[in-house]
Design a protein around this motif. Structure first.
Motif, PDB file in Angstrom:
ATOM      1  N   CYS A 129     150.417  28.181  97.492  1.00  0.00           N
ATOM      2  CA  CYS A 129     151.110  29.266  96.795  1.00  0.00           C
ATOM      3  C   CYS A 129     150.737  29.283  95.319  1.00  0.00           C
ATOM      4  N   HIS A 130     150.310  30.455  94.831  1.00  0.00           N
ATOM      5  CA  HIS A 130     149.941  30.584  93.424  1.00  0.00           C
ATOM      6  C   HIS A 130     151.134  30.324  92.513  1.00  0.00           C
ATOM      7  N   THR A 131     152.308  30.880  92.883  1.00  0.00           N
ATOM      8  CA  THR A 131     153.503  30.677  92.073  1.00  0.00           C
ATOM      9  C   THR A 131     153.842  29.201  91.949  1.00  0.00           C
ATOM     10  N   GLY A 132     153.535  28.426  93.012  1.00  0.00           N
ATOM     11  CA  GLY A 132     153.834  27.010  93.003  1.00  0.00           C
ATOM     12  C   GLY A 132     153.030  26.211  91.996  1.00  0.00           C
ATOM     13  N   THR A 133     151.973  26.808  91.434  1.00  0.00           N
ATOM     14  CA  THR A 133     151.191  26.113  90.413  1.00  0.00           C
ATOM     15  C   THR A 133     151.790  26.286  89.018  1.00  0.00           C
ATOM     16  N   MET A 134     152.834  27.110  88.896  1.00  0.00           N
ATOM     17  CA  MET A 134     153.503  27.296  87.615  1.00  0.00           C
ATOM     18  C   MET A 134     154.498  26.166  87.382  1.00  0.00           C
ATOM     19  N   ARG A 135     154.824  25.930  86.145  1.00  0.00           N
ATOM     20  CA  ARG A 135     155.927  25.020  85.856  1.00  0.00           C
ATOM     21  C   ARG A 135     157.233  25.801  85.927  1.00  0.00           C
ATOM     22  N   LEU A 136     158.303  25.126  86.283  1.00  0.00           N
ATOM     23  CA  LEU A 136     159.618  25.752  86.272  1.00  0.00           C
ATOM     24  C   LEU A 136     160.118  25.825  84.838  1.00  0.00           C
ATOM     25  N   VAL A 137     160.523  27.022  84.428  1.00  0.00           N
ATOM     26  CA  VAL A 137     161.057  27.201  83.079  1.00  0.00           C
ATOM     27  C   VAL A 137     162.585  27.180  83.108  1.00  0.00           C
ATOM     28  N   ARG A 138     163.164  28.052  83.943  1.00  0.00           N
ATOM     29  CA  ARG A 138     164.627  28.081  84.048  1.00  0.00           C
ATOM     30  C   ARG A 138     165.044  28.939  85.233  1.00  0.00           C
ATOM     31  N   ASN A 139     166.319  28.813  85.594  1.00  0.00           N
ATOM     32  CA  ASN A 139     166.908  29.696  86.590  1.00  0.00           C
ATOM     33  C   ASN A 139     167.191  31.067  85.989  1.00  0.00           C
ATOM     34  N   LEU A 140     167.124  32.090  86.816  1.00  0.00           N
ATOM     35  CA  LEU A 140     167.555  33.410  86.382  1.00  0.00           C
ATOM     36  C   LEU A 140     169.074  33.519  86.474  1.00  0.00           C
ATOM     37  N   GLU A 141     169.651  34.216  85.523  1.00  0.00           N
ATOM     38  CA  GLU A 141     171.076  34.522  85.562  1.00  0.00           C
ATOM     39  C   GLU A 141     171.332  35.617  86.607  1.00  0.00           C
ATOM     40  N   PRO A 142     172.565  35.729  87.115  1.00  0.00           N
ATOM     41  CA  PRO A 142     172.839  36.772  88.112  1.00  0.00           C
ATOM     42  C   PRO A 142     172.438  38.171  87.653  1.00  0.00           C
ATOM     43  N   HIS A 143     172.714  38.497  86.385  1.00  0.00           N
ATOM     44  CA  HIS A 143     172.384  39.838  85.909  1.00  0.00           C
ATOM     45  C   HIS A 143     170.875  40.064  85.836  1.00  0.00           C
ATOM     46  N   GLU A 144     170.094  38.991  85.687  1.00  0.00           N
ATOM     47  CA  GLU A 144     168.642  39.133  85.673  1.00  0.00           C
ATOM     48  C   GLU A 144     168.091  39.331  87.084  1.00  0.00           C
ATOM     49  N   ILE A 145     168.772  38.769  88.071  1.00  0.00           N
ATOM     50  CA  ILE A 145     168.372  38.980  89.469  1.00  0.00           C
ATOM     51  C   ILE A 145     168.716  40.407  89.882  1.00  0.00           C
ATOM     52  N   VAL A 146     169.949  40.823  89.656  1.00  0.00           N
ATOM     53  CA  VAL A 146     170.357  42.196  89.969  1.00  0.00           C
ATOM     54  C   VAL A 146     169.556  43.187  89.132  1.00  0.00           C
ATOM     55  N   GLY A 147     169.255  42.803  87.901  1.00  0.00           N
ATOM     56  CA  GLY A 147     168.539  43.698  86.993  1.00  0.00           C
ATOM     57  C   GLY A 147     167.183  44.130  87.510  1.00  0.00           C
ATOM     58  N   GLN A 148     166.558  43.312  88.353  1.00  0.00           N
ATOM     59  CA  GLN A 148     165.274  43.697  88.950  1.00  0.00           C
ATOM     60  C   GLN A 148     165.449  44.918  89.847  1.00  0.00           C
ATOM     61  N   LEU A 149     166.513  44.920  90.652  1.00  0.00           N
ATOM     62  CA  LEU A 149     166.804  46.072  91.506  1.00  0.00           C
ATOM     63  C   LEU A 149     167.112  47.312  90.668  1.00  0.00           C
ATOM     64  N   ILE A 150     167.918  47.143  89.627  1.00  0.00           N
ATOM     65  CA  ILE A 150     168.307  48.279  88.795  1.00  0.00           C
ATOM     66  C   ILE A 150     167.079  48.914  88.129  1.00  0.00           C
TER      67      ILE A 150
END
Length: 384
Positions: A129-150
């Motif tokens: 997985c390409h994404t798996g080669t990234m380092r983890l920066v942080r978790n998304l907040e709930p509003h940032e997850i919902v914000g993708q849909l909006i």
């Protein structure tokens, strides 16, 4: 002393009911009014998709003015949008702290699926997985997850369509990150997106995909009622340890026991097992037969995913004939096993290819030789 960022107006977009109620309490709205005002704001945010507080006309002018002093309806910032030749759209969103996430919209004849991210980066290090080669920066907040849909609904003008004509009808938590390493925020976000008085996405049309964080599988099922997908990819612990290192902590047998106990599991609510097809790695007839054996007794669908190459990847996609022979074995055992049609490969939006634009640029600079080799590979495109 408060920091400058804490003094800046914050967005209401993506907040859940509890957070909206706290917003109202903070600006002095009487407790007896708060629930009614939350219902009104909720409708404006998640039914009508308004982009200005002044357009929330069921609120008094004084309340709108108070809200406007402290809050906005600002969306996630689209840094870049790419549209594939097959209609797939990939969005690069910039967050308030400058970090970036990717979200993918996949239009189909009978649905429109939004692939949503749960973390900035990833910590799982899955080798295919390409994404798996990234380092983890942080978790998304709930509003940032919902914000993708909006933000995607804004871009697709998808606010005033009835249920049968929605551009976004399905959500898959299969973007950047492992959702069950951000379980609390993901639960909150999924419950906002499935709320019947808001965006009203059916829980049967929301799927959470996990690589196997066993302790939280039942919890997310109880709390959300959404569908479950498992990134399996191997049927032996030694191989899965290599492909999905999380398996060293939660091996296959333990993972499948958690699947058997998933709340609401039935023939009508099957678990989807995702299986990426890697040439000469996990694609033999023996692997197919073992897959059938280990899934025995679990109401399941098996998605076979042609490997999507990315710069520097150590794997190749299985041939068309090999994939079809594998699928035949699984089908004959009674499991639906569609071969997923790769979407958005030309814009690096296919399964396992997500990574922020800045990360991809640095990878390209470091790995010119691998890029050249990748251009020579011929992608397999198999229709269901």
């Amino acid at each position: 002393m408060s920091s400058l960022s804490s003094q800046l107006p914050s967005s209401l977009v993506g907040l859940d009911r509890a957070a909206l109620k706290q917003v109202l309490a903070n600006i002095g709205v009487a407790e007896k009014e708060q629930n009614m005002r939350v219902r009104q704001i909720w409708s404006w945010l998640y039914v009508h998709g308004v982009q200005e507080i002044d357009k929330m006309t069921t609120l008094s002018g004084a309340l709108r003015e108070q809200l406007g002093e402290h809050h906005t309806l600002e969306r996630l910032t689209i840094s870049e949008k790419q549209v594939s030749e097959d209609g797939t759209r990939k969005y690069l969103f910039k967050l308030h702290d400058g970090h970036e996430i990717e979200t993918v919209y996949i239009p189909e004849t009978d649905r429109g699926t939004l692939c949503v991210s749960s973390q900035v980066g990833c910590t799982l290090n899955c080798t295919f997985c390409h994404t798996g080669t990234m380092r983890l920066v942080r978790n998304l907040e709930p509003h940032e997850i919902v914000g993708q849909l909006i933000a995607v609904r804004d871009d697709l003008a998808d606010w005033h369509n009835n249920e049968s004509k929605r551009a976004v009808s399905n959500i898959v938590m299969m973007g950047m990150g492992e959702p069950l390493y951000n379980t609390d925020h993901v639960i909150t976000a999924l419950n906002v997106m499935s709320d019947g008085d808001g965006t009203a996405l059916s829980k049967r049309r929301i799927t959470l995909s996990t690589s196997g964080v066993v302790p939280d599988i039942a919890r997310v099922g109880d709390a959300t009622g959404v569908m479950l997908a498992i990134s399996l990819h191997a049927v032996r612990d030694d191989l899965r340890n290599e492909l999905v290192p999380l398996n060293k902590k939660y091996p296959i047998e333990e993972l499948l026991e958690a699947c058997r106990a998933y709340p609401g599991l039935s023939n009508a609510r099957r678990i989807t097992f995702e299986y990426v097809m890697l040439k000469d790695v996990n694609d033999s007839d023996a692997d197919a037969r073992e897959l059938v054996r280990v899934l025995s007794g679990i109401p399941a669908k098996i998605n076979l995913i042609p490997f999507n190459p990315w710069p520097g990847s150590p794997y190749e996609c299985s041939s068309r004939n090999r994939i079809m022979k594998f699928a035949d074995i699984v089908n004959h055992a009674g499991y639906a096993s569609p071969v997923r049609t790769p979407r958005g490969r030309d814009i690096m939006a296919a399964c396992g290819q997500l990574k922020s634009a800045s990360e991809k640029m640095s990878a390209a600079e470091r790995k010119q030789a691998e890029l050249a080799a990748q251009r020579l590979s011929q992608p397999v495109d198999i229709r269901e």
